[in-house]
Write an enzyme that holds these catalytic residues in place. Structure first.
Site, PDB file in Angstrom:
ATOM      1  N   HIS A 148      -8.242  -8.395  -0.408  1.00  0.00           N
ATOM      2  CA  HIS A 148      -7.786  -8.819   0.908  1.00  0.00           C
ATOM      3  C   HIS A 148      -8.843  -9.778   1.470  1.00  0.00           C
ATOM      4  CE1 HIS A 148      -5.063  -5.536   0.421  1.00  0.00           C
ATOM      5  NE2 HIS A 148      -4.651  -5.520   1.681  1.00  0.00           N
ATOM      6  N   HIS A 177       0.866  -1.177   0.000  1.00  0.00           N
ATOM      7  CA  HIS A 177       0.000   0.000   0.000  1.00  0.00           C
ATOM      8  C   HIS A 177       0.901   1.225   0.000  1.00  0.00           C
ATOM      9  CE1 HIS A 177      -3.626  -2.370   1.020  1.00  0.00           C
ATOM     10  NE2 HIS A 177      -2.754  -3.133   1.662  1.00  0.00           N
ATOM     11  N   GLU A 225      -7.294 -12.415   6.381  1.00  0.00           N
ATOM     12  CA  GLU A 225      -6.277 -11.871   7.286  1.00  0.00           C
ATOM     13  C   GLU A 225      -6.861 -11.907   8.704  1.00  0.00           C
ATOM     14  OE1 GLU A 225      -3.651  -7.795   8.072  1.00  0.00           O
ATOM     15  OE2 GLU A 225      -5.478  -7.696   6.872  1.00  0.00           O
TER      16      GLU A 225
END
Length: 338
Positions: free
Chosen positions: A198, A20, A201
């Site tokens: 994503h 990022h 996680e």
């Protein structure tokens, strides 16, 4: 880990697929940009910012991450931010990066999409010319916002879609499943964009299933918790889905309690296509080689494991087949010479 493997990692050609760019904002840069843009920070020193980096979970991190992004206002800010990252990547033997950016974190502050994109793209061009580092840009939707906001961001991106490789999904995972964004991801895929997200996680394995089935992702960002589901793990192996794993991030955000417990070695032994990445390196304590060195030492990765990880980083990229072949040959040549 022997000194030989440390040196081997340092020179090993590699790509980064989970970075990022806003997360590479170092405290020193935060102060520099704040000063030149007249932004008042809630910290009186670089040390005070570093002290605030004591996260206990993803949301604690995101709170300071978005506060830090407030100093980014001009094309020069985004250019300088990205160039600082690319210089660190090149020093780590990085040959290619596919970087995430969060336009909504900026447009919601009144910074035009064009300012963000033009700054990043100019740095990407400069990095290729001066450092020999290639890169691709991935637009991420913030999952704590609604799908209408994501559609608006995709619309704003239209003039840049020839220079944006894909779309992703980041920010607060728990409570914001991939299914929330199924329509906008289909719209993005229809425009020819690659799809990543994503998942797994902090969120459960079900989020990884959704990313596969509802978003039709090309690769999974993180994916650690997929290992809790044997059927899911087998599917990821069979389909050859790349996992962009971030060891120091996992440690800092308490996804693992200790790096010796990190699943990287298990992932490789199971045949999962794992890669090593730095996520938000300014916040999580290390850039690309820091992550490679830390996880290799903690989980006793072998030389062959390291070569596999390097090759995965390119075969899991969105480079062309010919470009990937060149990088694979470079890894083989490096391994033969070292």
């Amino acid at each position: 880990m022997t000194q030989d493997l440390t040196a081997f990692i340092a020179g090993l050609p590699k790509a980064e697929l989970h970075l990022h760019i806003e997360g590479s904002l170092e405290p020193e840069q935060m102060f520099e940009f704040a000063q030149r843009n007249g932004v008042t920070l809630p910290f009186d020193s670089v040390e005070a910012i570093r002290a605030a980096y004591a996260f206990s979970n993803l949301q604690d991190f995101l709170d300071i991450y978005y506060a830090g992004a407030g100093v980014l206002l001009t094309k020069a800010d985004f250019h300088d931010l990205a160039m600082a990252y690319f210089r660190r990547l090149a020093a780590d033997g990085g040959r290619h990066a596919e970087i995430f950016f969060d336009p909504q974190a900026h447009t919601d502050r009144g910074v035009p999409f064009s300012v963000v994109a033009d700054g990043l793209l100019s740095a990407m061009d400069e990095a290729e010319k001066t450092l020999g580092v290639t890169s691709k840009l991935i637009l991420c939707f913030l999952r704590h916002l609604d799908e209408d906001a994501a559609f608006e961001t995709l619309k704003q991106a239209e003039p840049y879609l020839d220079r944006i490789a894909g779309v992703g999904l980041d920010s607060s995972e728990v409570g914001h499943p991939p299914s929330k964004f199924a329509r906008v991801f289909k719209a993005a895929a229809d425009k020819g964009l690659k799809i990543v997200a994503h998942a797994g996680e902090e969120g459960p394995p079900e989020y990884v299933w959704e990313a596969l089935d509802l978003l039709a992702v090309d690769r999974i960002d993180h994916g650690n918790r997929a290992l809790e589901d044997e059927a899911l793990t087998k599917r990821l192996v069979v389909e050859g889905k790349t996992l962009t794993v971030c060891p120091l991030s996992n440690l800092k955000l308490c996804v693992v309690g200790d790096l010796t417990d990190h699943p990287m070695k298990r992932m490789l032994d199971l045949g999962l296509k794992a890669t090593v990445n730095s996520d938000d390196p300014a916040y999580f304590g290390g850039y690309l080689n820091d992550n490679w060195l830390a996880v290799a030492k903690a989980t006793n990765l072998t030389r062959d494991d390291l070569i596999t990880l390097a090759k995965n980083s390119f075969t899991g990229s969105f480079l062309s087949k010919d470009q990937i072949a060149e990088h694979m040959a470079a890894i083989d040549a490096y391994a033969a010479a070292n």
